[in-house]
Design a protein around this motif. Sequence first.
Motif, PDB file in Angstrom:
ATOM      1  N   ASN A   3      21.386  37.380  10.437  1.00  0.00           N
ATOM      2  CA  ASN A   3      21.064  38.771  10.173  1.00  0.00           C
ATOM      3  C   ASN A   3      21.458  39.620  11.378  1.00  0.00           C
ATOM      4  O   ASN A   3      21.112  39.326  12.506  1.00  0.00           O
ATOM      5  CB  ASN A   3      19.561  38.941   9.955  1.00  0.00           C
ATOM      6  N   ILE A   6      24.656  45.497  11.064  1.00  0.00           N
ATOM      7  CA  ILE A   6      25.711  45.587  10.060  1.00  0.00           C
ATOM      8  C   ILE A   6      26.553  44.340  10.230  1.00  0.00           C
ATOM      9  O   ILE A   6      27.237  44.183  11.235  1.00  0.00           O
ATOM     10  CB  ILE A   6      26.576  46.855  10.245  1.00  0.00           C
ATOM     11  N   LEU A   7      26.488  43.441   9.300  1.00  0.00           N
ATOM     12  CA  LEU A   7      27.214  42.189   9.424  1.00  0.00           C
ATOM     13  C   LEU A   7      28.717  42.458   9.435  1.00  0.00           C
ATOM     14  O   LEU A   7      29.226  43.218   8.618  1.00  0.00           O
ATOM     15  CB  LEU A   7      26.846  41.265   8.272  1.00  0.00           C
ATOM     16  N   TYR A  15      30.865  43.025   6.972  1.00  0.00           N
ATOM     17  CA  TYR A  15      30.916  41.760   6.254  1.00  0.00           C
ATOM     18  C   TYR A  15      30.576  41.967   4.779  1.00  0.00           C
ATOM     19  O   TYR A  15      29.592  42.621   4.437  1.00  0.00           O
ATOM     20  CB  TYR A  15      29.930  40.771   6.876  1.00  0.00           C
ATOM     21  N   PRO A 226      20.584  49.357   6.082  1.00  0.00           N
ATOM     22  CA  PRO A 226      21.237  48.930   7.328  1.00  0.00           C
ATOM     23  C   PRO A 226      20.249  48.702   8.464  1.00  0.00           C
ATOM     24  O   PRO A 226      20.367  47.737   9.224  1.00  0.00           O
ATOM     25  CB  PRO A 226      22.195  50.090   7.640  1.00  0.00           C
ATOM     26  N   ASN A 229      18.317  45.434   8.267  1.00  0.00           N
ATOM     27  CA  ASN A 229      19.042  44.275   8.790  1.00  0.00           C
ATOM     28  C   ASN A 229      18.727  44.075  10.269  1.00  0.00           C
ATOM     29  O   ASN A 229      18.575  42.945  10.745  1.00  0.00           O
ATOM     30  CB  ASN A 229      20.550  44.461   8.607  1.00  0.00           C
ATOM     31  N   ASP A 288      22.049  39.839   3.932  1.00  0.00           N
ATOM     32  CA  ASP A 288      22.324  41.266   4.155  1.00  0.00           C
ATOM     33  C   ASP A 288      21.535  42.123   3.168  1.00  0.00           C
ATOM     34  O   ASP A 288      21.760  42.086   1.953  1.00  0.00           O
ATOM     35  CB  ASP A 288      23.826  41.531   4.003  1.00  0.00           C
ATOM     36  N   ARG A 290      21.665  45.216   2.607  1.00  0.00           N
ATOM     37  CA  ARG A 290      22.471  46.222   1.902  1.00  0.00           C
ATOM     38  C   ARG A 290      22.894  45.744   0.518  1.00  0.00           C
ATOM     39  O   ARG A 290      23.048  46.556  -0.401  1.00  0.00           O
ATOM     40  CB  ARG A 290      23.721  46.563   2.716  1.00  0.00           C
ATOM     41  N   TYR A 291      23.071  44.441   0.365  1.00  0.00           N
ATOM     42  CA  TYR A 291      23.440  43.883  -0.939  1.00  0.00           C
ATOM     43  C   TYR A 291      22.215  43.378  -1.693  1.00  0.00           C
ATOM     44  O   TYR A 291      22.194  43.389  -2.922  1.00  0.00           O
ATOM     45  CB  TYR A 291      24.456  42.749  -0.754  1.00  0.00           C
TER      46      TYR A 291
END
Length: 346
Positions: A3, A6-7, A15, A226, A229, A288, A290-291
């Motif tokens: 984690n 922002i990957l 990512y 974001p 994360n 993530d 965000r997903y």
Amino acid sequence: MSNVTILKNKQNKPYVPSNLTIVLIFSLLMLGLCVIGSLALGSRVVTMDGLIDGLFHQQVQSYEADVVRKRISRTVFSLLCGAALGVAGALMQAVTRNPIADPSILGVNMGASLFVVCGMAFWHITTAGQYIWLALAGAAVTAVFVFGIGSMGRGGATPIKLVLAGAATSAALSSLVTAIMIPRSTVMDQFRFWQVGSVGSGTWSSISLFLPFLIIGILIAVLSAPALNALALGDEAANGLGVRTGTLRFAAAMAGVLLCGAATALAGPIGFVGLLSTHVIRLLLGPDVRYIIPLSAIAGAIILTVSDITGRLIGSPGELEVGVVTAFIGAPILIILAMKSKVRSL
């Protein structure tokens, strides 16, 4: 891949999971099948001709077409409630860094239930609009209380302390609900149908009440993703990356309470949807947020709608309430997750 805020990959680009497209397409196909199944299946199975007439040929008047039209609002309501519970589960897991956090496990559902039953008993409320505000207040107060209790002592708000605080709070609030209902038979009759958890009462009126809360909650969740994360790295690392952890936790938690409280007010305390949907998406796409948040909304809608269809088929010619189905599926999975993860933080 761990984690991070922002990957990113080796080219310093954000990512993106390699299987994101496949998972998204499969999820949308499953969602479409759930919609068709919800409209066609139940105590009366509708043929394809009846389904098409009910959806696209308003001038056709037949029994099957009327059945389909009556099921449309229920299907939409089920999808929206499932999406709300899925996102609420993702937010609560991210905020608490607890892999088995869920509105029902942390006591939020029971807090909403207590305030609703108090409204029924002492203020004689009967409308969905009144239920929503009371449920939101109860969910918010309970979330703050559980997190406060779980944060006491050495180590702060650890996953095991939060789960124990949520379980103890749920037990105490459940006793209060019972104590209020027992001497009031009319309240008991009114509350027991709501308490089981059902989407069968979904109407266009309740959907219109629910939509503003859903939109606001999901919007806050997406904007917070974001930073959530970064929170997974710990408060010190998140602060070092410029994240205001207190503000972030408050905003994300309130978004989860907003989604869970509104869904609970209209459909009753339906458990385990947030837990199941978030774990499925995390297993498929990684950590993530965000997903996880948008895909958990789709997964939650699928899980709740499938549970509703299952309850209708099992209980035919009546129906088995969806809250019973989700509990029957979710409880064993929760035990397995707890055993495997040993309640580790995310």
